[in-house]
Design an enzyme around this catalytic site. Structure first.
Site, PDB file in Angstrom:
ATOM      1  N   CYS A 160     -13.840 -19.305  14.683  1.00  0.00           N
ATOM      2  CA  CYS A 160     -13.652 -18.457  15.868  1.00  0.00           C
ATOM      3  C   CYS A 160     -14.939 -18.144  16.620  1.00  0.00           C
ATOM      4  O   CYS A 160     -14.886 -17.508  17.675  1.00  0.00           O
ATOM      5  CB  CYS A 160     -12.958 -17.158  15.462  1.00  0.00           C
ATOM      6  SG  CYS A 160     -11.471 -17.434  14.483  1.00  0.00           S
ATOM      7  N   HIS A 285     -14.288  -8.647  20.023  1.00  0.00           N
ATOM      8  CA  HIS A 285     -13.576  -9.717  19.315  1.00  0.00           C
ATOM      9  C   HIS A 285     -12.123  -9.278  19.117  1.00  0.00           C
ATOM     10  O   HIS A 285     -11.208 -10.053  19.340  1.00  0.00           O
ATOM     11  CB  HIS A 285     -14.257 -10.015  17.991  1.00  0.00           C
ATOM     12  CG  HIS A 285     -13.720 -11.201  17.275  1.00  0.00           C
ATOM     13  ND1 HIS A 285     -13.648 -12.452  17.853  1.00  0.00           N
ATOM     14  CD2 HIS A 285     -13.211 -11.344  16.019  1.00  0.00           C
ATOM     15  CE1 HIS A 285     -13.125 -13.306  17.001  1.00  0.00           C
ATOM     16  NE2 HIS A 285     -12.845 -12.661  15.878  1.00  0.00           N
ATOM     17  N   GLU A 296     -15.707  -3.860  13.470  1.00  0.00           N
ATOM     18  CA  GLU A 296     -16.276  -4.043  14.807  1.00  0.00           C
ATOM     19  C   GLU A 296     -16.487  -2.702  15.500  1.00  0.00           C
ATOM     20  O   GLU A 296     -17.504  -2.495  16.169  1.00  0.00           O
ATOM     21  CB  GLU A 296     -15.400  -4.954  15.663  1.00  0.00           C
ATOM     22  CG  GLU A 296     -16.040  -5.263  17.015  1.00  0.00           C
ATOM     23  CD  GLU A 296     -15.307  -6.287  17.841  1.00  0.00           C
ATOM     24  OE1 GLU A 296     -15.922  -6.852  18.771  1.00  0.00           O
ATOM     25  OE2 GLU A 296     -14.115  -6.537  17.567  1.00  0.00           O
ATOM     26  N   LYS A 314      -7.309 -10.144  23.754  1.00  0.00           N
ATOM     27  CA  LYS A 314      -6.459 -11.046  22.974  1.00  0.00           C
ATOM     28  C   LYS A 314      -4.959 -10.771  23.121  1.00  0.00           C
ATOM     29  O   LYS A 314      -4.163 -11.700  22.929  1.00  0.00           O
ATOM     30  CB  LYS A 314      -6.905 -11.051  21.516  1.00  0.00           C
ATOM     31  CG  LYS A 314      -8.212 -11.843  21.337  1.00  0.00           C
ATOM     32  CD  LYS A 314      -8.650 -11.937  19.905  1.00  0.00           C
ATOM     33  CE  LYS A 314      -9.842 -12.898  19.755  1.00  0.00           C
ATOM     34  NZ  LYS A 314     -11.067 -12.413  20.427  1.00  0.00           N
ATOM     35  N   HIS A 319      -5.434 -15.286  20.208  1.00  0.00           N
ATOM     36  CA  HIS A 319      -6.736 -15.664  19.666  1.00  0.00           C
ATOM     37  C   HIS A 319      -6.850 -17.174  19.768  1.00  0.00           C
ATOM     38  O   HIS A 319      -6.191 -17.914  19.033  1.00  0.00           O
ATOM     39  CB  HIS A 319      -6.843 -15.214  18.210  1.00  0.00           C
ATOM     40  CG  HIS A 319      -8.228 -15.328  17.649  1.00  0.00           C
ATOM     41  ND1 HIS A 319      -9.230 -16.060  18.263  1.00  0.00           N
ATOM     42  CD2 HIS A 319      -8.790 -14.807  16.523  1.00  0.00           C
ATOM     43  CE1 HIS A 319     -10.334 -15.981  17.553  1.00  0.00           C
ATOM     44  NE2 HIS A 319     -10.097 -15.225  16.488  1.00  0.00           N
ATOM     45  N   PHE A 386     -14.799 -16.893  10.219  1.00  0.00           N
ATOM     46  CA  PHE A 386     -14.790 -17.016   8.772  1.00  0.00           C
ATOM     47  C   PHE A 386     -16.211 -17.238   8.243  1.00  0.00           C
ATOM     48  O   PHE A 386     -17.051 -17.873   8.888  1.00  0.00           O
ATOM     49  CB  PHE A 386     -13.922 -18.191   8.341  1.00  0.00           C
ATOM     50  CG  PHE A 386     -12.446 -17.971   8.525  1.00  0.00           C
ATOM     51  CD1 PHE A 386     -11.881 -16.719   8.440  1.00  0.00           C
ATOM     52  CD2 PHE A 386     -11.611 -19.048   8.779  1.00  0.00           C
ATOM     53  CE1 PHE A 386     -10.522 -16.521   8.590  1.00  0.00           C
ATOM     54  CE2 PHE A 386     -10.240 -18.870   8.934  1.00  0.00           C
ATOM     55  CZ  PHE A 386      -9.701 -17.597   8.838  1.00  0.00           C
TER      56      PHE A 386
END
Length: 405
Positions: A160, A285, A296, A314, A319, A386
């Site tokens: 991502c 994000h 976050e 999003k 996403h 990740f």
């Protein structure tokens, strides 16, 4: 180390927000409903809401059919919106001085999945099967051949954070003198492998994702593409800086205190040579997973403070994984393009139910969706992946005025 004056001089975009700048801007402002659609066939059973490009992307030109995947068709749909600017760039810069850096996580894996299933059913690969379709480098190979470019061309695939990292890589190519301009962006297409993979992690939302809510329950996968021209010599919107970090806390969970996220934001501020108080807006994000949103919110408050206007887009795009960094940078680009008149910020779409266990952010609603006119702005976008791959991108307008290119 700062990048020096670098400008994002053109944008092509396609996503669940729509096709092209105008439709994308209309959706972000709330005058068009985003294409977040319940679809069958991507989960093992039942339907799931996906950020979908509903306008079927055109087939590739005849001489490029060996690259024909939905991923590359989406990229081509975005590319064609700025094709004239690319052609002009080639004429003035030379094809050997233009690079390509893309981010993706799917490439043509959906076509590969379909072809492998057909092989299991029929005992032989179907006519037209090409392993190269699912190679991660496919988008860069495709664009290089489409424009006969001779500069460096490659793809970054760090889940991502892929296309956010592409901005840093592109800036380094220019700063190192290897390129005078770079086509930079990201693309991802809907894919059973990724949807079912996130479902196996129990990360798929039962409805439209609900970032920062106490009721948040996961993500919606989306698809799309965004492509920019990055150059030294032209443009109003500036790539001010990029910050990267790797906390390596866990294979698929962020550090709960947001240490890696905070470090990426701090590195971006330093790289851009701006301060936390200079950031007028942050695109979070904001995946709407319990762990991501919690860490976050803590990181944003630690680095920028709780009063910076913030939103996650999003719920309007899904996403888009490897394309998320580029698409969310495009959202900053659109706000900055409007800045001389009245910078419009994307609203934070959620149920309004706060989570008392995470810091409260200044989420954007109808009352604070515009910035006061100023001579210059800086805006940030976060992308986390990740393995703790964290990237923050800062775009601006007005900062390099009067400085030599």
């Amino acid at each position: 180390m700062t990048f020096g004056p670098l400008y994002l001089s053109a944008l092509g975009i396609v996503s669940a927000l729509g096709t092209g700048i105008d439709e994308t801007r209309t959706t972000l402002r709330g005058d068009r409903v985003a294409d977040m659609i319940a679809r069958d066939g991507f989960m093992a059973s039942g339907s799931t809401i996906l950020g979908t490009v509903t306008q079927a992307p055109a087939k590739l030109p005849e001489h490029l059919t060996r690259h024909d995947t939905r991923n590359n068709r989406l990229l081509w749909a975005a590319t064609c919106q700025i094709r004239d600017q690319i052609t002009d760039l080639i004429a003035t810069t030379g094809k050997d001085r233009i690079g390509i850096v893309m981010g993706t996580s799917t490439s043509g894996i959906e076509e590969g999945t379909t072809d492998y299933q057909a092989t299991l059913d029929q005992g032989t690969f179907p006519e037209g099967f090409l392993y190269s379709h699912q190679e991660i480098g496919s988008p860069a190979d495709f664009l290089r051949e489409a424009f006969d470019l001779g500069g460096p061309a490659y793809v970054i695939s760090t889940a991502c954070s892929s296309s956010a990292k592409a901005f840093a890589a592109s800036a380094r190519l220019i700063k190192a003198g290897l390129c005078d301009a770079v086509l930079v962006g990201g693309v991802d297409s809907l894919c059973r492998l990724t949807v079912r993979g996130f479902d196996a992690l129990q990360s798929i939302s039962a409805g439209v994702c609900n970032p920062m809510s106490i009721h948040r329950d996961g993500i919606n996968i989306g698809e799309g593409a965004a492509l920019f021209i990055l150059r030294r010599d032209a443009g109003e919107v500036e790539l001010l800086g990029v910050g990267e970090s790797s906390d390596a806390h866990h294979p698929n969970a962020p550090h709960p205190d947001g240490k890696g996220a905070a470090l990426a934001m701090q590195n971006a501020l330093a790289n851009a040579n701006v301060t936390a108080s200079d950031i007028a807006y942050i695109n979070l994000h904001g995946t709407a997973t319990p762990l991501n949103d919690g860490m976050e919110a803590r990181a944003v408050c630690d680095v920028l403070g709780p009063d910076v206007p913030a939103s996650s887009t999003k719920p309007m795009t899904g996403h888009t994984l490897g394309a998320a960094g580029a698409i969310e940078a495009a959202i900053l680009w659109l706000s900055l393009s409007d800045a001389p008149d009245r910078a419009s910020l994307p609203r934070h779409i959620w149920d309004g139910k706060k989570d008392a266990d995470i810091p409260e952010l200044q989420l954007i609603n109808d009352t604070n969706a515009h910035l006061a006119p100023m001579d210059r702005y800086a805006m940030m976008s976060n992308s986390f992946a990740f393995g703790g791959s964290n990237v923050s991108v800062i775009l601006g307008r007005g900062w390099q005025r009067g400085k030599p290119a």
